[in-house]
Design a protein around this motif. Sequence first.
Motif, PDB file in Angstrom:
ATOM      1  N   TYR B  32       0.856  -1.191   0.000  1.00 15.05           N
ATOM      2  CA  TYR B  32       0.000   0.000   0.000  1.00 15.05           C
ATOM      3  C   TYR B  32       0.896   1.245   0.000  1.00 15.05           C
ATOM      4  N   TYR B  36       3.068  10.695  -5.284  1.00 20.16           N
ATOM      5  CA  TYR B  36       2.412  11.951  -5.612  1.00 20.16           C
ATOM      6  C   TYR B  36       3.405  12.891  -6.288  1.00 20.16           C
ATOM      7  N   LEU B  46      -2.126  12.547  -7.126  1.00 17.69           N
ATOM      8  CA  LEU B  46      -1.886  11.105  -7.071  1.00 17.69           C
ATOM      9  C   LEU B  46      -1.453  10.581  -8.429  1.00 17.69           C
ATOM     10  N   TYR B  49      -0.763   4.188  -7.049  1.00 19.38           N
ATOM     11  CA  TYR B  49      -1.154   3.601  -5.766  1.00 19.38           C
ATOM     12  C   TYR B  49      -0.999   2.085  -5.872  1.00 19.38           C
ATOM     13  N   TYR B  91       0.177   3.821   3.101  1.00 22.11           N
ATOM     14  CA  TYR B  91      -1.127   3.819   3.769  1.00 22.11           C
ATOM     15  C   TYR B  91      -1.477   2.403   4.228  1.00 22.11           C
ATOM     16  N   ARG B  96      -0.896   6.881   8.433  1.00 20.72           N
ATOM     17  CA  ARG B  96      -0.283   6.999   7.109  1.00 20.72           C
ATOM     18  C   ARG B  96       0.855   8.010   7.211  1.00 20.72           C
ATOM     19  N   PHE B  98       4.375  10.019   4.998  1.00 15.97           N
ATOM     20  CA  PHE B  98       4.900  10.489   3.728  1.00 15.97           C
ATOM     21  C   PHE B  98       6.418  10.565   3.788  1.00 15.97           C
TER      22      PHE B  98
END
Lengths: 126, 106
Positions: B32, B36, B46, B49, B91, B96, B98
Amino acid sequence: QVQLQQSGPGPVKPSQTLSLTCAISGDSVSSNSAAWNWIRQSPSRGLEWLGRTYYRSQWSNDYAVSVKSRITINPDTSKNQISLQLNSVTLEDTAVYYCAREITINRGVLNPLDSWGQGTLVTVSS
Amino acid sequence: IVLTQSPGTLSLSPGERATLSCRASQSVTSSYLAWYQQKPGQAPRLLIYGASIRATGIPDRFSGGGSGTDFTLTISRLEPEDFAVYYCHQYGSSPRTFGGGTKVEI
């Protein structure tokens, strides 16, 4: 196509409350296939997830531990929007704040953020 | 989960291939992992994914790969509009998180 339109004041004084709204078009805040998130971005902290609200037969919220004692995210079904309130702000809360849709691809787990608002620069200053 | 992106800056010319790396401090559940793109004054967009699935409307010059703790974003031939900052995002585990970003500059 979903669109998220943010609004709210930019400058906030220390110890006061930051308040932002995110109006949703092209989707419903009550959708069973989405969750509505707030994320912020600053040079010092990068992109930081703050929390989310979502509806799955009842409303639920999840918040980041770092802000859990100060944050409230509420849905407004009459206006199809969400709001963010962050209490007792300090200089460290200065950031660009984004709302974002989390599209449900796989149920029961987190999902990617596929649509974002335009961002609101919030400056905490006396 | 802490995501570390490298390099911090990638200096390339249009038409060249870009390879961006994202390393996780622990295995990312079910791959997951998203990527970006962010341009100045804009929100993140996005691209990828599920580690390798292109989002709607994303050109096929963007591709993602990897699993476990090591992921890559490849831009096969850079177009002028691709010069931007790229972030990876996991995620699979709450909260979540970054990565710190890779800037692709001309």
